[in-house]
Design a protein around this motif. Structure first.
Motif, PDB file in Angstrom:
ATOM      1  N   GLN A  73       0.808  -1.021   0.154  1.00 50.28           N
ATOM      2  CA  GLN A  73       0.252  -0.257   0.093  1.00 50.28           C
ATOM      3  C   GLN A  73       0.901   1.704   0.098  1.00 50.28           C
ATOM      4  N   TRP A  74       0.797   2.112  -0.838  1.00 50.51           N
ATOM      5  CA  TRP A  74       1.185   3.439  -0.879  1.00 50.51           C
ATOM      6  C   TRP A  74       0.415   4.201   0.346  1.00 50.51           C
ATOM      7  N   ALA A  75       0.591   4.703   0.554  1.00 55.30           N
ATOM      8  CA  ALA A  75       0.116   5.701   1.415  1.00 55.30           C
ATOM      9  C   ALA A  75       0.442   7.236   3.005  1.00 55.30           C
ATOM     10  N   ASN A  76      -0.002   7.626   2.960  1.00 55.63           N
ATOM     11  CA  ASN A  76       0.088   8.166   4.306  1.00 55.63           C
ATOM     12  C   ASN A  76      -1.008   7.874   5.089  1.00 55.63           C
ATOM     13  N   VAL A  77       0.659   7.431   6.813  1.00 43.72           N
ATOM     14  CA  VAL A  77       0.541   7.295   7.908  1.00 43.72           C
ATOM     15  C   VAL A  77       0.599   9.062   9.053  1.00 43.72           C
ATOM     16  N   MET A  78      -0.444   8.726  10.408  1.00 46.43           N
ATOM     17  CA  MET A  78      -0.207   9.638  11.183  1.00 46.43           C
ATOM     18  C   MET A  78       0.528   9.205  12.978  1.00 46.43           C
ATOM     19  N   ARG A  79       1.231   9.395  13.139  1.00 45.57           N
ATOM     20  CA  ARG A  79       1.949   9.400  14.240  1.00 45.57           C
ATOM     21  C   ARG A  79       2.524  10.409  14.886  1.00 45.57           C
ATOM     22  N   TRP A  80       1.633  10.905  15.803  1.00 47.98           N
ATOM     23  CA  TRP A  80       2.138  12.637  17.073  1.00 47.98           C
ATOM     24  C   TRP A  80       3.063  12.535  17.023  1.00 47.98           C
ATOM     25  N   GLU A  81       4.181  13.665  16.528  1.00 52.37           N
ATOM     26  CA  GLU A  81       5.144  13.839  16.960  1.00 52.37           C
ATOM     27  C   GLU A  81       4.938  15.423  18.190  1.00 52.37           C
ATOM     28  N   MET A  82       6.136  15.484  18.844  1.00 54.11           N
ATOM     29  CA  MET A  82       5.931  16.979  19.581  1.00 54.11           C
ATOM     30  C   MET A  82       7.463  17.547  18.508  1.00 54.11           C
ATOM     31  N   ARG A  83       8.052  16.765  19.075  1.00 54.87           N
ATOM     32  CA  ARG A  83       9.363  17.580  17.999  1.00 54.87           C
ATOM     33  C   ARG A  83       9.608  17.325  16.496  1.00 54.87           C
ATOM     34  N   THR A  84       9.801  17.786  15.020  1.00 55.41           N
ATOM     35  CA  THR A  84       9.749  17.419  14.041  1.00 55.41           C
ATOM     36  C   THR A  84      10.606  18.208  13.751  1.00 55.41           C
ATOM     37  N   ARG A  85      10.565  17.386  12.260  1.00 61.77           N
ATOM     38  CA  ARG A  85      12.300  18.186  11.324  1.00 61.77           C
ATOM     39  C   ARG A  85      11.380  17.620   9.932  1.00 61.77           C
ATOM     40  N   PRO A  86      11.440  18.493   8.925  1.00 62.85           N
ATOM     41  CA  PRO A  86      10.779  18.058   7.678  1.00 62.85           C
ATOM     42  C   PRO A  86      11.607  16.975   7.333  1.00 62.85           C
ATOM     43  N   PHE A  87      10.431  16.205   6.663  1.00 63.82           N
ATOM     44  CA  PHE A  87      10.671  14.880   6.544  1.00 63.82           C
ATOM     45  C   PHE A  87      11.555  14.137   7.228  1.00 63.82           C
ATOM     46  N   LEU A  88      12.238  13.922   8.041  1.00 67.18           N
ATOM     47  CA  LEU A  88      12.968  13.366   9.174  1.00 67.18           C
ATOM     48  C   LEU A  88      12.053  12.940  10.043  1.00 67.18           C
ATOM     49  N   ARG A  89      10.931  13.848   9.731  1.00 66.69           N
ATOM     50  CA  ARG A  89      10.408  13.355  11.208  1.00 66.69           C
ATOM     51  C   ARG A  89       9.253  14.222  11.558  1.00 66.69           C
ATOM     52  N   THR A  90       7.805  14.346  10.930  1.00 71.16           N
ATOM     53  CA  THR A  90       6.945  14.663  11.112  1.00 71.16           C
ATOM     54  C   THR A  90       5.877  14.351  11.191  1.00 71.16           C
ATOM     55  N   SER A  91       4.696  14.610  11.832  1.00 70.61           N
ATOM     56  CA  SER A  91       3.420  13.405  12.352  1.00 70.61           C
ATOM     57  C   SER A  91       2.884  12.845  10.705  1.00 70.61           C
TER      58      SER A  91
END
Length: 676
Positions: free
Chosen positions: A318-336
């Motif tokens: 499956q090609w899709a989007n997912v959601m994992r709530w993050e407090m500290r984000t960085r573009p592409f590396l770690r986003t919600s």
């Protein structure tokens, strides 16, 4: 004003004026300097004599001195800066020098230089901008003698604000050097190169067209590999009942803190100015989770689809989007929210499932190396680092330029946990019911972050040709306005050149925007990481040639025959791809610290931060698998076990060695390091 004060002020003004005017004068072509030399020297001498004479008689104020300096600068700029006289090469040179001077001013400001100390540098920047565009520098308005002191202060504040804004404008597309702050360099590059930006939704990003085109290239390559692997594409709901997530205990524990929950199915007017609220009467009996991953939903469907051993193996992607709530984000590396592919398979045997998960890991590693020019370390995660609910997690780890590791893809052997939790069984050849074995595997838009941090430099993106959305940008240099014959010849040559390049399978873009200077075009495509730029002008056409300029890997420009364009471009781009891969391999080898003591690693890593460029790297050491000691090391120096590398552990390298932390017999060779 006393004679002593006036002499001091005169010295400061003369020095600042001379520095700025001399710098601008030196930047001009020799012929232009010769034409204006006499008139300029006469103006400076006459004006300086006027200042000296009046200051000696105490009849001139500091404002008049500064005003005279500005008038000299303005006259000098008006005499020296003529847009029509500037060649495209000169414009490109000026644009480059303006950028460098803006970068220099920013650095000096951060070092704490005062406004007076910065003044000569700002004047030099203005001189460069004035030569490029005289309208960018205008003389200040003369002050009226009757002005009150309060009005003078107000105008000074406004002028100071304007000067500050002018400097900031010069720095608006500034990329912080890696050596200065690696983390800021990364964020600047994502912004300046139009890859992504923050969205109104906290923790989420907007992927812009250039960034999305990179993901499209990765997706096309990987989707072919997935199909070859035997998996078929499908799509599943993004909303998962909370009760599904609760069926697999380890799985729910691993994701509980990251879940976004939908509790109501409609809104209503809250009245009394409260606006829209969740309708209390629309509360869901079973709340819905926005998918953090899709194992629970897919295994629910597997129960319906799997009946007999003839239905196995079953492989779904499956090609899709997912959601994992993050407090500290960085573009592409770690986003919600992020984009990814997730593969899920069911097998009749454990051997079949383990083979499947390792095969996909090999596909991920091969894709990173051949498409992205990123070498990776393949290995198994320690028990504490495994995917929630997995019996084994295999990973590929890449090294970034600052010495930190980046987990770039994972493949999980799920055992029979999910099959039993969702009651997925099959009837074997003897007619008996058996539990199935499962796997899951995936990579995400995090690969774009890996791509940026592996190859890019202080000038912007550096893209390996095979993943670049545009491999060749062609910049035609138009002939003079009335040269109709030249235009026809240029267009004919351009059409043939582009056809030859596309015929060789290259991705080509022609930048024929007539409202953008050629120098600005060069600057833009260099920042976006396009591997090869080709320039084609009237003189080139007459000579039967064009000009090649590679983003990296080759110094200077190269003149190429129009008859050999496609062959030379293909060869050059292949060489560039190989150059980037070899450079990344050399960096990985140089950053692999072998057999260090724990104290040596601790000393090197406990102060190592993501913002530091060219950090200590990774540590391959003998290790006794121990979750308690692993957590202690993480607390003491923030290092984690990135993986147990497959190659060295399969070779038995840990045999006979003592753990570098506990001193007990080692069970594995472990790769430690700081990681994103």
């Amino acid at each position: 004003m006393s004679p002593k004060s006036t002499r001091g002020l005169l010295g400061l003004v003369t020095l600042t004026t001379t520095l700025a005017m001399t710098r601008a004068f030196q930047l001009l072509p020799a012929a232009r300097r010769a034409i204006i030399s006499t008139s300029r020297n006469h103006a400076v001498t006459r004006s300086s004599s006027y200042i000296v004479g009046d200051m000696c008689n105490s009849r001139i104020s500091s404002a008049m001195v500064i005003g005279t300096r500005h008038s000299l600068m303005t006259r000098f700029m008006s005499e020296t800066a003529s847009p029509a006289a500037l060649s495209d090469e000169r414009k490109a040179e000026l644009e480059s020098k303006i950028k460098d001077k803006g970068d220099s001013i920013r650095t000096l400001k951060e070092q704490g230089l005062s406004k007076d100390e910065l003044a000569p540098h700002v004047a030099e920047l203005l001189a460069l901008k004035a030569e490029l565009d005289p309208s960018s520098v205008s003389p200040p308005k003369k002050k009226k003698p009757q002005q009150q002191k309060g009005q003078q202060n107000q105008k000074k504040q406004q002028q100071s604000k304007a000067n500050k804004q002018q400097v900031e404008d010069a720095e608006s597309d500034y990329i912080t050097p890696r050596a200065e702050n690696y983390s800021k360099w990364y964020n600047d590059l994502v912004r300046v190169c139009d890859l992504a930006e923050t969205s109104p939704v906290r923790g989420c990003m907007v992927i812009k067209p250039w960034g999305m085109s990179l993901w499209d290239q990765i997706r096309r390559d990987l989707d072919d590999r997935i199909q070859e692997h035997g998996a078929e594409n499908a799509y599943f709901p993004m909303l998962i009942p909370k009760s599904f997530l609760s069926k697999e205990a380890e799985h729910v524990d691993g994701f509980a803190k990251e879940c976004a929950v939908v509790t109501h199915h409609r809104l209503t007017d809250g009245g009394e100015g409260k606006g829209l609220i969740a309708d209390p009467e629309a509360k869901l009996e079973d709340p819905l989770i926005i998918r953090p991953t899709s194992e629970t939903m897919i295994w629910t469907m597997f129960k319906k689809w799997i009946v007999s051993h003839r239905d196995l193996p079953l492989k779904i992607n499956q090609w899709a989007n997912v959601m994992r709530w993050e407090m500290r984000t960085r573009p592409f590396l770690r986003t919600s929210e992020f984009l990814w592919q997730e593969g899920h398979t069911a097998h009749a045997t454990a051997e079949g499932a383990i083979t499947d998960s390792k095969d996909m890991l090999n596909q991920y590693a091969d894709m990173c190396e051949k498409l992205l020019a990123i070498p990776v370390v393949k290995g198994a995660k320690s028990p504490s680092e495994r995917f929630a609910g997995a019996d084994e997690t295999f990973t590929i780890e890449a090294l970034m330029q600052n010495g930190w590791a980046l987990q770039s893809g994972t493949s999980h052997f799920l055992g029979q946990g999910f099959g039993k939790a969702f009651d997925v069984t099959y009837q074997d050849a003897e007619g008996k019911q058996q539990d199935v074995w499962g796997t899951s595997w995936g990579v995400s838009t995090r690969l774009i972050g890996a791509l940026i941090m592996t190859h890019s430099d202080d000038a912007g993106l550096v893209l390996p040709p095979r993943v670049a959305p545009v491999q060749v940008v062609v910049v035609p240099i138009p002939p003079k306005k009335n040269d109709e014959e030249g235009k026809v010849e240029l267009n004919n040559a351009l059409d043939k050149l582009v056809a030859d390049l596309k015929g060789a399978g290259l991705k080509v873009k022609v930048d024929d925007r007539d409202y953008v200077r050629n120098g600005a075009k060069y600057f833009e495509w260099e920042r976006k990481g396009v591997p090869l730029r080709i320039e084609l002008g009237p003189r080139d056409v007459k000579g039967g040639v064009c000009v090649f300029k590679y983003r990296v890997g080759s110094e200077g420009k190269e003149t190429v025959s129009l008859d050999e364009v496609s062959a030379k471009a293909t060869e050059g781009l292949d060489n560039l791809q190989e150059y980037l891969l070899d450079s990344a391999k050399d960096r990985l080898a140089a950053s692999m610290n072998m057999m260090a003591t724990y104290d040596q690693m601790k000393e090197a890593l406990e102060k190592d931060e993501a913002s530091e460029y060219d950090g200590p790297g990774l540590y391959l050491v003998p290790w006794k698998c121990d979750e308690v000691n692993e957590e202690k090391i993480k607390e003491e120096c923030k290092a984690t076990i990135r993986c147990y590398p497959m190659d060295v552990n399969e070779m038995g390298m840990a045999e006979g060695k003592k753990c570098f932390y506990s001193g007990e017999d080692a069970t594995h060779m472990a790769l430690f390091g700081r990681a994103y």
